[in-house]
Design a protein around this motif. Sequence first.
Motif, PDB file in Angstrom:
ATOM      1  N   LEU A  34       0.702  -1.283  -0.134  1.00  0.00           N
ATOM      2  CA  LEU A  34       0.084   0.094  -0.030  1.00  0.00           C
ATOM      3  C   LEU A  34       0.856   1.274   0.137  1.00  0.00           C
ATOM      4  CD1 LEU A  34      -3.202   0.459   2.154  1.00  0.00           C
ATOM      5  CD2 LEU A  34      -1.427   2.384   1.942  1.00  0.00           C
ATOM      6  N   GLY A  59      -2.617   9.562   3.860  1.00  0.00           N
ATOM      7  CA  GLY A  59      -1.317   9.810   4.154  1.00  0.00           C
ATOM      8  C   GLY A  59      -0.806  10.885   4.876  1.00  0.00           C
ATOM      9  N   THR A  62       1.314   9.600   7.867  1.00  0.00           N
ATOM     10  CA  THR A  62       2.525   9.030   7.281  1.00  0.00           C
ATOM     11  C   THR A  62       3.591  10.225   7.147  1.00  0.00           C
ATOM     12  OG1 THR A  62       1.442   7.171   6.246  1.00  0.00           O
ATOM     13  CG2 THR A  62       3.361   7.814   5.246  1.00  0.00           C
TER      14      THR A  62
HETATM   15  N1  LIG Z   1       2.139   0.723   9.737  1.00  0.00           N
HETATM   16  C1  LIG Z   1       1.242   0.466   8.618  1.00  0.00           C
HETATM   17  N2  LIG Z   1       1.235  -0.641   8.229  1.00  0.00           N
HETATM   18  C2  LIG Z   1       0.303  -1.119   7.084  1.00  0.00           C
HETATM   19  N3  LIG Z   1      -0.476   0.188   6.685  1.00  0.00           N
HETATM   20  C3  LIG Z   1      -0.408   1.264   6.969  1.00  0.00           C
HETATM   21  C4  LIG Z   1       0.244   1.702   8.085  1.00  0.00           C
HETATM   22  N4  LIG Z   1       0.543   3.002   8.577  1.00  0.00           N
HETATM   23  C5  LIG Z   1      -0.404   3.331   7.598  1.00  0.00           C
HETATM   24  N5  LIG Z   1      -0.803   2.646   6.728  1.00  0.00           N
HETATM   25  C6  LIG Z   1      -1.806   2.870   5.855  1.00  0.00           C
HETATM   26  O1  LIG Z   1      -1.159   3.904   4.977  1.00  0.00           O
HETATM   27  C7  LIG Z   1      -2.311   4.671   4.392  1.00  0.00           C
HETATM   28  C8  LIG Z   1      -2.010   6.210   5.017  1.00  0.00           C
HETATM   29  O2  LIG Z   1      -2.187   6.010   6.388  1.00  0.00           O
HETATM   30  P1  LIG Z   1      -2.383   7.375   7.499  1.00  0.00           P
HETATM   31  O3  LIG Z   1      -2.240   6.730   8.745  1.00  0.00           O
HETATM   32  O4  LIG Z   1      -1.028   8.124   6.907  1.00  0.00           O
HETATM   33  O5  LIG Z   1      -3.479   8.250   6.937  1.00  0.00           O
HETATM   34  P2  LIG Z   1      -4.197   9.394   7.624  1.00  0.00           P
HETATM   35  O6  LIG Z   1      -4.451  10.511   6.435  1.00  0.00           O
HETATM   36  O7  LIG Z   1      -3.517   9.938   8.740  1.00  0.00           O
HETATM   37  O8  LIG Z   1      -5.370   9.037   8.170  1.00  0.00           O
HETATM   38  P3  LIG Z   1      -6.478   9.210   9.376  1.00  0.00           P
HETATM   39  O9  LIG Z   1      -7.259  10.585   8.712  1.00  0.00           O
HETATM   40  O10 LIG Z   1      -7.489   8.243   9.406  1.00  0.00           O
HETATM   41  O11 LIG Z   1      -5.455   9.514  10.648  1.00  0.00           O
HETATM   42  C9  LIG Z   1      -3.482   3.913   4.875  1.00  0.00           C
HETATM   43  O12 LIG Z   1      -4.171   3.394   3.735  1.00  0.00           O
HETATM   44  C10 LIG Z   1      -3.305   3.164   6.326  1.00  0.00           C
HETATM   45  O13 LIG Z   1      -3.887   2.074   6.277  1.00  0.00           O
END
Ligand SMILES: Nc1ncnc2c1ncn2[C@@H]1O[C@H](COP(=O)(O)OP(=O)(O)OP(=O)(O)O)[C@@H](O)[C@H]1O
Length: 238
Positions: A34, A59, A62
Motif C-alpha cells: 500500500l 497519508g 505518514t
Molecule cells: N504501519 C502500517 N502498516 C500498513 N499500512 C499502514 C501503516 N500505517 C499506515 N498505513 C496505511 O497507509 C495509508 C495512510 O495512512 P495514514 O495513517 O498516513 O493516513 P491518515 O491520512 O493519517 O488517516 P487518518 O485521517 O485516518 O488519520 C492508509 O491506507 C493506512 O492504512
Amino acid sequence: MTSAPDTGISERTGLAVRVEHVSKSYRLGDGSTLTAADDVTLHIEAGRFTCVVGASGSGKSTLLHLIGAIDRPDAGTIRVGEQDITSLSRRALADYRAGVGFVFQQFHLIPALTVTDNVLAPLVGRKISDDRRARAHDLLEAVGLADRKTALPSQLSGGQQQRVAIARALIGRPSVLLADEPTGNLDSQTAAGVMQLLVDLQHEHGTTLVMATHDQGIARSAERIIHITDGRPHSEAI
Ligand SMILES: Nc1ncnc2c1ncn2[C@@H]1O[C@H](COP(=O)(O)OP(=O)(O)OP(=O)(O)O)[C@@H](O)[C@H]1O
Ligand SMILES: [Mg+2]
C-alpha cells in the motif's frame, strides 16, 4: 552544556522542510503493498502554520511521521533546516527527534510519570539541569497547568493532558512542531482552547507548525493548506 539539543534547525525564514520525491509503502498481510506516500514533493515555509488535510487514510500521519523521523522513507530526501534527515546516523537521528516537537491525537503521556516529568521526558539521557526544570515550569505555566505539576496523567482531563503534551513537545525548543490531529480527541470547546494555545505559542516562538487535521475550521485558520489524496499532495496553496 547547551540548553537545547542542536537540531541544525536555525532558520526562521525561508524553507523549514523540503520533501523531495518521497515515497513510503507498507507491506500488507496478504503480500500486497500500500503506497502511503507516492513521490511526494513539497516545501514548508519556516515560521508558518501549515495544515495538511485529506480523507482518512490519505497519508497525513505518514507524512508527519516521515518529517519527524518516526518513520523512514523508501525513497527520496527530506531536508529539515540544513539537515538531510534521511541520511543521518542513528545517533544524529536521535538528536534530531529530540529537537522536533510532536503532538499526537492520543496524547501519549507516560502514565507513571508526573506532569513535570512527562514534559521533561524527551530529554531522557541528558542532564536535567535546574534550567531545564525551570523551562518545564515556564512551559506548564504557558499552557495553564503550573498548579498541576505533580499530578499524574490519569488525574487530568483530555484537554489538560493534551496541554501537557504540547509543553512536552516544546521542551527541546523545536523550530518545527508537528501536530497530528491534536484536537481529535477533545470536545469542541476544549479543542478551541488547545488550538488557540498552539497558534499563540507558534506566533510567540516563530515555530514552524505543521498540523494534520480533518477539521475544515482548523484548516481555515492555517496560513497554508496542503491537500493530500491517496498519498499525493494535489494542491499546495490555499
Ligand atoms: N504501519 C502500517 N502498516 C500498513 N499500512 C499502514 C501503516 N500505517 C499506515 N498505513 C496505511 O497507509 C495509508 C495512510 O495512512 P495514514 O495513517 O498516513 O493516513 P491518515 O491520512 O493519517 O488517516 P487518518 O485521517 O485516518 O488519520 C492508509 O491506507 C493506512 O492504512
Ligand atoms: Mg492520521
